[in-house]
Design an enzyme around this catalytic site. Structure first.
Site, short mmCIF file in Angstrom:
data_model
loop_
_atom_site.label_atom_id
_atom_site.label_comp_id
_atom_site.label_asym_id
_atom_site.label_seq_id
_atom_site.Cartn_x
_atom_site.Cartn_y
_atom_site.Cartn_z
N GLU A 131 -3.19 24.64 13.01
CA GLU A 131 -3.12 23.76 11.84
C GLU A 131 -2.68 22.35 12.21
OE1 GLU A 131 -1.10 25.82 8.65
OE2 GLU A 131 -2.42 27.55 8.83
N PRO A 189 7.44 19.54 12.56
CA PRO A 189 8.42 20.21 11.69
C PRO A 189 7.81 21.13 10.63
CG PRO A 189 8.23 17.87 11.16
CD PRO A 189 7.47 18.09 12.42
N HIS A 217 -3.54 39.39 -2.88
CA HIS A 217 -2.96 38.62 -1.79
C HIS A 217 -2.08 39.50 -0.91
CE1 HIS A 217 -0.28 35.15 -0.24
NE2 HIS A 217 -1.38 35.20 0.45
N HIS A 274 -5.98 33.86 6.34
CA HIS A 274 -5.23 32.63 6.64
C HIS A 274 -4.40 32.85 7.90
CE1 HIS A 274 -5.68 29.77 3.10
NE2 HIS A 274 -6.69 30.63 3.07
N GLU A 305 -8.95 30.36 7.11
CA GLU A 305 -8.33 29.05 7.17
C GLU A 305 -8.45 28.61 8.64
OE1 GLU A 305 -4.17 27.26 5.45
OE2 GLU A 305 -4.09 28.88 6.90
N GLU A 352 -3.32 22.51 1.67
CA GLU A 352 -1.90 22.76 1.38
C GLU A 352 -0.98 21.71 2.02
OE1 GLU A 352 -1.21 26.67 3.00
OE2 GLU A 352 -1.37 25.99 5.06
C1 NOJ Z 1 -0.05 29.81 3.99
C2 NOJ Z 1 -1.44 29.88 3.47
O1 NOJ Z 1 -2.28 29.02 4.20
C3 NOJ Z 1 -1.43 29.54 2.02
O2 NOJ Z 1 -2.74 29.49 1.50
C4 NOJ Z 1 -0.58 30.54 1.28
O3 NOJ Z 1 -0.46 30.13 -0.06
C5 NOJ Z 1 0.83 30.64 1.89
N1 NOJ Z 1 0.77 30.79 3.30
C6 NOJ Z 1 1.59 31.84 1.33
O4 NOJ Z 1 0.98 33.01 1.76
CA CA Z 2 -1.85 28.02 6.42
#
Ligand code: NOJ
Ligand code: CA
Length: 691
Positions: free
Chosen positions: A177, A197, A401, A471, A490, A496
């Site tokens: 990321e 961080p 989820h 993810h 992801e 995010e």
């Molecule tokens: C990181 C994920 O990329 C995000 O989409 C998710 O909301 C959070 N973790 C919590 O699982």
């Molecule tokens: Ca993520």
């Protein structure tokens, strides 16, 4: 003045011919002859290969070898036992994707190598040469002197022929990321990317890059390095030798210093080099899929690409929380019904609910995360049965989820029960997540342990008719062909980060991603933020694009699960939401109209099973105008084009929400002038005029 000396081209060719003719007996070309691969053995029996593109050297003499634990390395003193050339040409139909029919056309060279003395170990190297790239892999057959194998290193070299401009992320064994960096190869400094961080699990052991890594030569050739069909092996990073402009594979390992543990017979993943003379050639390539196996599922009728909403962005911007103890719980029955009502009224078919199960009080920053989530126990204020019932009544599918918080052992123990619950509720999609360092400790997200875990999840999910969106995944390698329930992932700097990171995604971010991470597979980027600055919740963070740019991402960034990421209240009554309502998620055809890495890209896609076309164009922080021919539209048809674009004074920072909508009647002879503001974009739907 410095004098320039020219060596006549024919002399160079003779030189090349002489250089090769001494050793090279093994050669294979792409079907269109633009790419040529030569394989040779040195006098010492070391295997080398070279790649030329339109007569230019792209990969100079590069070798390979393997280091094993407790036994001699493999890669010297070899001979060619025999070799074979073959060709393949087939067109296959995808279950879903960017394109309905894909041509798989290549020429293959297989060289069977054997050690001359002692152990007489064997390995084949197989090259498949396509019109847009080269895949090669190593196949170790079953053999007496190589049975159980621990690989300490695979040393595949990519010897580059210039100090190319390179779009790279650091060779992180754990998280993918990071923002993209643009430097010459000689300036790659991955170690300076340590210690971000906002990345809670990151491990960059040396100056290496992750794949896909893309580069442009000074004479305008585009090259990208990827992997295809990563099975029971670990991901590669590419170690950078800055002086010699050489990349060499460095496998992701674990703290026990094991890179790969396997047995003969085995084959490595394909090492894939995409090559094109235009940046768009990389994006239009389907070679990564062609290097994977056809699908192995008996029934794929339950697999459906879909647009979805999520109780998701509201947690990232701090409107609500995943956990219940905060008193601001997002996943309540009532809130879920609010999203369901909105989705159902707006032709969105899915809803992801995060924070529905107990345990979120202990999900991040805790050393011991085992046994925290069970994936079956809802919080007291979330009536899962009622939510699913209500969703069904309104035509919405709930996406379950599963945030594992990287407690992988726990997840493996819980998986059967968790999938059984999905089955009993009629749920066909999950989003998994792997935030934090992997438990068992000492394993990393991109290593063999997680590659195998990922495969277990996909297979088990398929048995239970469940689609998966991962993810913090292992970087995709085209396995979606074999397991079409592996939908999206992801594995990049997602939306995010705009909600909470110290460094938000810059306006140029999504003009790099299509030429890098997207070459590996679909991306769950979660586009569609309309409240660009969200000052009500966060004053320091924002999305660094215009609203029209957000719309264009539905076409530019490919995902079979595509989220409408903003809050229902930000979409309610908003005229621009019509584009999200209309846009397709499954495609018959995809065409890249134009593109330069880190500048702009324009893609058009025709929806599968309809005659609608959609177009998305995004730019970096520079404004641009394009004159686009609509000659991709179908012959003899007229379309109503709804054009969602930036206004004259739109700007990603100063005026991001200014946009306009124009409606025109067009056909394939029409030209459109697109005007993109700094950080802006254009999104267009072309709906056939009904006769
Ligand atoms: C990181 C994920 O990329 C995000 O989409 C998710 O909301 C959070 N973790 C919590 O699982
Ligand atoms: Ca993520």
């Amino acid at each position: 003045m410095k004098k320039l000396y020219f060596i006549p081209l024919f002399l160079l060719q003779i030189f090349n011919y002489l250089a090769f003719s001494q050793n090279s007996e093994y050669k294979v070309n792409s079907p269109d002859e633009s790419i040529e691969v030569n394989f040779l053995l040195t006098k010492g029996g070391q295997p080398d290969y070279l790649v030329n593109f339109n007569g230019k050297r792209i990969i100079d003499t590069s070798s390979f070898s393997f280091d094993f634990k407790n036994v001699k390395s493999f890669g010297k003193n070899l001979m060619v036992a025999n070799s074979s050339n073959s060709s393949f040409d087939e067109t296959w139909e995808t279950v879903w994707g960017e394109q309905r029919f894909i041509r798989n056309n290549y020429n293959e060279l297989k060289v069977n190598l054997e050690e001359k003395e002692e152990l007489k170990r064997k390995c084949s190297i197989v090259f498949r040469v396509f019109n847009d790239g080269v895949g090669f892999r190593y196949e170790f057959p079953q053999q007496e002197n190589l049975k159980d194998v621990i690989i300490i290193d695979e040393n595949t070299q990519f010897n580059l022929t210039g100090d190319h401009t390179c779009w790279w992320t650091p060779g992180d064994w754990d998280i993918t990321e990071h923002l993209y960096n643009t430097t010459r190869i000689s300036e790659i400094d991955a170690l300076s990317k340590r210690g971000h961080p906002n990345l809670i699990s990151t491990y960059i052991p040396e100056n290496a890059v992750n794949t896909p890594v893309t580069m442009k030569t000074d004479d305008g050739i585009y090259i990208s390095f990827l992997e295809a069909n990563l099975t029971d092996y670990s991901s590669i990073t590419l170690k950078v030798d800055k002086e010699n402009l050489l990349f060499q594979t460095e496998l992701v390992g674990n703290d026990a210093e094991i890179k790969v543990k396997t047995k003969t017979p085995f084959a490595t993943p394909w090492r894939l080099i995409l090559i094109g003379d235009e940046a768009k050639d990389l994006v239009e390539s389907r070679t990564i899929l062609n290097l994977n196996e056809p699908y192995v599922l008996d029934d794929v009728s339950w697999i459906n690409p879909t647009k979805y909403m999520g109780i998701w962005w509201e947690m990232h911007i701090g409107k609500s929380t995943w956990d219940m103890a905060s008193g601001k719980h997002g996943a309540t029955t009532e809130n879920a019904k609010r999203y369901i009502d909105f989705a159902s009224a707006n032709r969105i078919k899915g809803l992801l609910v995060e924070g529905w199960n107990t345990g979120w009080e202990r999900w991040i920053g805790f050393e011991d995360r085992e046994g925290v989530f069970d994936f079956v126990t809802p919080y007291a204020d979330y009536d899962i049965k009622e939510v699913v019932r209500y969703a069904k009544e309104k035509g919405i599918n709930i996406i379950m989820h599963h945030e594992t918080s990287s407690a992988v052992k726990t997840y493996e123990q819980q998986m059967d029960t968790a999938f059984a619950l999905c089955k009993s509720l009629g749920i066909h999609a999950i989003k998994t997540g792997y935030v934090g360092p992997i438990i068992p400790k000492g394993e990393y997200h991109q290593g063999q342990y997680m590659v195998n875990h990922n495969r277990k999840v996909i297979e088990k999910a398929a048995q239970n008719q469940i689609m998966v969106d991962v993810h913090e995944p292992v970087t995709p390698t085209g396995l979606r062909r074999t397991y079409p329930n592996l939908m999206s992932a992801e594995g990049l700097r997602g939306q995010e980060f705009n909600a909470w990171s110290i460094d938000m995604n810059p306006p140029k971010h999504l003009t790099i991603v299509p030429f890098t991470r997207m070459l590996a597979g679909p991306i769950d980027y979660t586009p569609g933020i309309f409240d660009i600055k969200f000052d009500k919740y966060k004053d320091k963070n924002q999305v660094n694009t215009t609203l029209a740019h957000q719309l264009a991402l539905y076409v530019v960034i490919y995902s079979p699960l595509q989220m409408a990421a903003d809050l229902p209240e930000n979409y309610e009554g908003h005229p621009a939401f019509q584009f999200i309502r209309d846009v397709g998620v499954d495609w018959d055809t995809s065409i890249v109209i134009n593109g330069e890495i880190e500048e702009y890209i324009t893609i058009t896609r025709k929806e599968r099973n309809t005659d609608k076309w959609f177009l998305g164009s995004v730019t970096d922080e520079n404004e641009r105008s394009f004159n686009i021919s609509l000659d991709f539209l179908d012959e003899g048809k007229k379309y109503v084009a709804a054009i969602y674009s930036d206004k004259e004074d739109s700007h990603w920072d100063k005026n991001p929400t200014a946009y306009k909508i124009e409606i025109l009647t067009v056909d394939k002879t029409t030209y459109l002038n697109l005007q993109l503001a700094p950080g802006g974009g254009t999104a267009i739907s072309f709906i056939p005029v009904s006769e």
